[in-house]
Structure formats: structure tokens, C-alpha cells
Design an enzyme around this catalytic site. Sequence first.
Site, mmCIF file in Angstrom:
data_model
loop_
_atom_site.group_PDB
_atom_site.id
_atom_site.type_symbol
_atom_site.label_atom_id
_atom_site.label_comp_id
_atom_site.label_asym_id
_atom_site.label_seq_id
_atom_site.Cartn_x
_atom_site.Cartn_y
_atom_site.Cartn_z
ATOM 1 N N ASP A 103 0.855 -1.171 0.000
ATOM 2 C CA ASP A 103 0.000 0.000 0.000
ATOM 3 C C ASP A 103 0.901 1.234 0.000
ATOM 4 O OD1 ASP A 103 -2.482 1.521 0.474
ATOM 5 O OD2 ASP A 103 -3.210 -0.378 1.290
ATOM 6 N N ASP A 207 -3.134 4.728 -2.278
ATOM 7 C CA ASP A 207 -4.201 5.273 -1.457
ATOM 8 C C ASP A 207 -4.638 6.652 -1.952
ATOM 9 O OD1 ASP A 207 -5.500 4.698 1.243
ATOM 10 O OD2 ASP A 207 -4.695 6.698 1.639
ATOM 11 N N GLU A 259 -6.379 4.035 -5.941
ATOM 12 C CA GLU A 259 -7.691 4.231 -5.315
ATOM 13 C C GLU A 259 -8.162 5.646 -5.626
ATOM 14 O OE1 GLU A 259 -9.863 4.128 -0.948
ATOM 15 O OE2 GLU A 259 -7.970 5.142 -1.243
ATOM 16 N N HIS A 331 -11.171 -3.170 3.095
ATOM 17 C CA HIS A 331 -11.131 -2.818 4.514
ATOM 18 C C HIS A 331 -11.965 -1.581 4.856
ATOM 19 C CE1 HIS A 331 -8.304 -0.253 2.529
ATOM 20 N NE2 HIS A 331 -8.191 0.495 3.608
ATOM 21 N N ASP A 332 -12.515 -0.916 3.851
ATOM 22 C CA ASP A 332 -13.326 0.282 4.089
ATOM 23 C C ASP A 332 -14.818 0.032 3.876
ATOM 24 O OD1 ASP A 332 -11.062 1.881 4.542
ATOM 25 O OD2 ASP A 332 -10.847 2.330 2.401
HETATM 26 C C1 GLC Z 1 -8.151 5.234 1.921
HETATM 27 C C2 GLC Z 1 -7.980 3.990 2.765
HETATM 28 C C3 GLC Z 1 -8.657 4.213 4.075
HETATM 29 C C4 GLC Z 1 -7.977 5.370 4.762
HETATM 30 C C5 GLC Z 1 -7.941 6.609 3.880
HETATM 31 C C6 GLC Z 1 -6.943 7.593 4.385
HETATM 32 O O1 GLC Z 1 -9.467 5.471 1.598
HETATM 33 O O2 GLC Z 1 -8.471 2.880 2.073
HETATM 34 O O3 GLC Z 1 -8.630 3.075 4.894
HETATM 35 O O4 GLC Z 1 -8.653 5.672 5.945
HETATM 36 O O5 GLC Z 1 -7.565 6.322 2.555
HETATM 37 O O6 GLC Z 1 -5.633 7.121 4.191
#
Ligand code: GLC
Length: 559
Positions: A103, A207, A259, A331-332
Site C-alpha cells: 500500500d 491510497d 484508489e 477494509h473500508d
Molecule cells: C483510503 C484507505 C482508508 C484510509 C484513507 C486515508 O481510503 O483505504 O482506509 O482511511 O484512505 O488514508
Amino acid sequence: MARVIPEPPWWTSAVVYQVYPRSFADSDGDGIGDLPGVRSKLDHLADLGVDVLWLSPVYRSPQDDNGYDISDYRDIDPAFGTLADVDGLLADAHARGIKVVMDLVVNHTSDEHPWFVESRSSTVNPKRDWYWWRDTREGPAGPEPTDWQSYFSGPTWEHDPTTDQWYLHLYSRKQPDLNWENPEVRAAVHDMMRWWLDRGVDGFRMDVINMISKDVGPDGALPDGADGFLFGPRLHEFLTEMHREVFAGRDAELITVGEMPGVTVEQARLVTDPARAELDMVFQFEHVGLDHDGDKWHARPLRLTDLKASFGRWQAGLADVGWNSLYWDNHDQPRAVSRFGDDSPAHRRDSATCLATLLHGHRGTPYVYQGEELGMANSTWGSIRDFRDIETLNHFAEATAAGADPEDVLATLRPASRDNARTPVQWDATEHAGFTTGTPWIAVNPDHVAWNAAAQRDDPHSVLAHHRALIALRHASRTVQLGDFTMLLPDHEDVYAYTRSLDGETLLVVCNVSTTPYALADLLPQAVGAEVVLANREHLPDHDDAVLGPWDARVLRLG
Ligand code: GLC
């Protein structure tokens, strides 16, 4: 002369498995999953057949957002292990033919990262400009420099008394945003990325990477409105530069996925167009936004026709250029079987396998999130003390401070909290599901007694076995990997159906996303009598070839 079609990249036939290390497997009994734990379970991944392991952050971190707040990009948090453990994991995974993706969290660092510690120390510090510092603005929205609202509740700006200025944090106040306008920041990130690639990692999941470019005016002013920090004007430039500085020359073996909350099909086409050399694929959020009204705490029922319209547009939009990533869980997100399926005992297995079939048949790279392959569901939550996630806790505090009834807020949190994805992986039926010998950092879902890997491993009809079959099918079938996609029955409220076609072969995927039975002949006459490639309910006593039963899912060969 026949057109020579270049061999498609390896990840067009790959399946990725996401590990959230804190909740995966604990080797030392401290209640927190760790790298030796991940190493000890690699055979589970090999048995499933996945090609890539994406590891959520294990870097040194104060753990304000479970590792998405990094204080040292080149070290491992002691809770998870050491750099030697990463090296060992890389070696063990590679020995099984599994690549490892790290990540990459570089929109922000932790406020405890030495870069930020320096930056906040004085207005003339050489690292001052590595973050976003602005003066008080007495505007209609208050003293903050813009009206931006943080993803974790409250304003995106924190006042720092040391220098009487504000710093930007799109997430928690312990996650200050890096200033990518500064070329030194970009160079430092590139250097760190090369360091990891040299160590043997096989790519990055990036991320919130569409937030790295902000919309800055000529005078350094930032505009009001959330559009100011999504897809800023220099995003493509930054991604192209990153590709050139980090991936060029070695990208054929790697995988990159960005992402991108809020990304449109058109933007994704640009980012994933191989000719532009930015990223291989992106995570889009449209389909996981269909069951709420834009605010994740305000649920509404999913309409299957909306899901088809959305997935259909993404499939069509990235058909000739670019590439999709396919996911339900991460995980979100709350667990898909609870959210889009039916986790009651009667339908849990069938709806989990149905949703998996629906997703895996599409064109793109599927992502399986730990426990999804076991049919893991949302957990049961009592009071706010059961939750751990900063987003959940902040929302509860903010809503109750504003006068909301705590019981009402809890009722919205229970199905929607990210903690639903973060309960420990259910390895067996023992007290803590085989996750730890200590006290788990977050309670194990009580349903682990029935739903666990040990119970499913040798059951040919388990959710686990079904995922194994879907992954094997993707590996074996070029039609699944690369075939053209055509959505069928776009207006049907319960049945999701599409074809995939390549070189004279057509596969039909048909999934009953409901408990209402449908006669196949009425819906899809071409499916009657077709060869079954894969099905989820064929072995059940109530199965009828001619009828799509509750949560029935089939992959059929039409010709
Ligand atoms: C992304 C991650 C999430 C995190 C956020 C801030 O959305 O997947 O878990 O809280 O970024 O880093």
C-alpha cells in the site's frame, strides 16, 4: 496479413487478494495480526489460487488510522514485525508464485513523520512547504482557509499554535496532506518507491491517489468546495512523472492500482490508457455508492437496475482502452454478503457465491478481500465501545454532540461501519477463531463457530471452494479474461445476466440476485440446455436446471 495482437499484460488474467494485516493472523499473542502471521497463512492463498497479495500498510505508524498514517516509509511498525519479516514474506510468497503489492499512502503522512515535525517547527524551515500551510481567513465558513470538510468529520484544517497557521488534513488531524506541488516531495516519494521495488515488491496500491493534486490559484489560494481537492489539474502530470521516475523499464512485471474516490469512467480511461503510461487500473466507487444517498451513513436499498447501469457503463467505457478492477469488499466497506446479499442462515452461502460469480465474470482484475472467500459477514455491535475505527468514532462523537440520539446514531453505524470489514479472519471455530491466542484488538464475529476456513477447506460446496473455482476459471479461460462484455436484461429488477465473447466462444453469466425463482426459458431461452461451466446450487436437492432458484448463479457456455 493477420493483425498481430500484442500479448496482454499478466494482470489481465490475475486475481488479487487483500490482506489487512492487523486482522489477518496474530503470531505472538498480542491480539494484533502481524507479518509472521501473514507468512504462516500463505498456503491458504496458494490453495485459493490467487496471483497477488496486496498488503495494507505495515509501515511504522502511530496507528491513528490503522497504519494509513505513516511516520516512516522505510521501516515496519513493531506491532507488525520487522523489515526482515517483509523480506521473508516476499521470499515465501514468490516461492509460491504470488506477487506482493504494498500500500502506498502518499497523499498524507502521519503528523509524527519527521518531515511534518520539521515542517511545523517554523515558517522558515526548509520542509515548511512540504505540507499545506495557510493563514487564518475570516470568511463566512469560519477562520479556516477553505470550507473543506474532512472525511473523518470536522474541517480539513487544524490550527497550529507554534506558527499561528493552519495545516491541511483531508483525513484525521494526524494525517497532514503532503504538498505535491513541491518537487522535493515528489522526488522523496519516488526515491522511497524505488527502494521498495529494489527490495522485491511487485507494485503498489495507491491510497486516495486522485487527491495528490489540489486546485491551487496563482496566488497560492485554494478554492472552496470539495472539487478543489479531487482530480486537481496536475494529477496526470504527477502520475506520468511517477511512472517515468519509478516504473519505466520495469513495469511489465509490476501492477499498479490507484484508489480514486469520485473517479468517472472518462477520467479512468485517461489514467489507465497504456499509451499515457500512468496506472494499470483504478478502484472506482460508483457501485458501492448505490445503496446510500451520497452520505455513507444514510442507507437506501440497492436497485439491481442501478448496479447494472453502473457496471455496464464501466465495462463499456474501458472496453477498448484501459482496464477495470473488480471488487465488492475491502477494509473500508461493510461485508458484501450482508450488504448486497442475504446473510441469514438460509441464504448466506448461496448469496455469497452468487455475488462472487456475478463479479468475477466481468472483464477486469478481481480483488478478493480477506474473509470474503469464506462468506464472512458484518458483525454484531453493541455499544460504541465495541467499535475501533476513527471514522466511526468521530462520526458518533460529532453526531451526538450535535444533538442526535446515540441509539439512532448506533443504528446507522452497525451496518455501515468500516469495522465490519476489520473483525479478525475466521480460521477455525475455537475461542478467537484461530486468529490469536491473546485478546483480539477488535472482537471476533460470534458467527465464526459456523463460518470459518477449517470448516470449508474440504467442503466442495463451500464459499471457499466456489472462489477457488472462479479463480481457476479466470486462469483457464481467455474469454473470461478478455472477452467482450454485453449486458442482458438491463431492466430486470432481480436477475443479473451478461455474456462474454471471444474467438467464437460465448459464455453467459446469469445470477438471480433475489429469492424469487424464475423460469430460465422465460428470461433467457438461449440458456436452456446450455453446457454448465460453473454453478453454485447444482448439487442442492431443490435445484432444477430449468429454474433459477434463490441466489442461483451459473456460468454457461452458449457456443
Ligand atoms: C483510503 C484507505 C482508508 C484510509 C484513507 C486515508 O481510503 O483505504 O482506509 O482511511 O484512505 O488514508
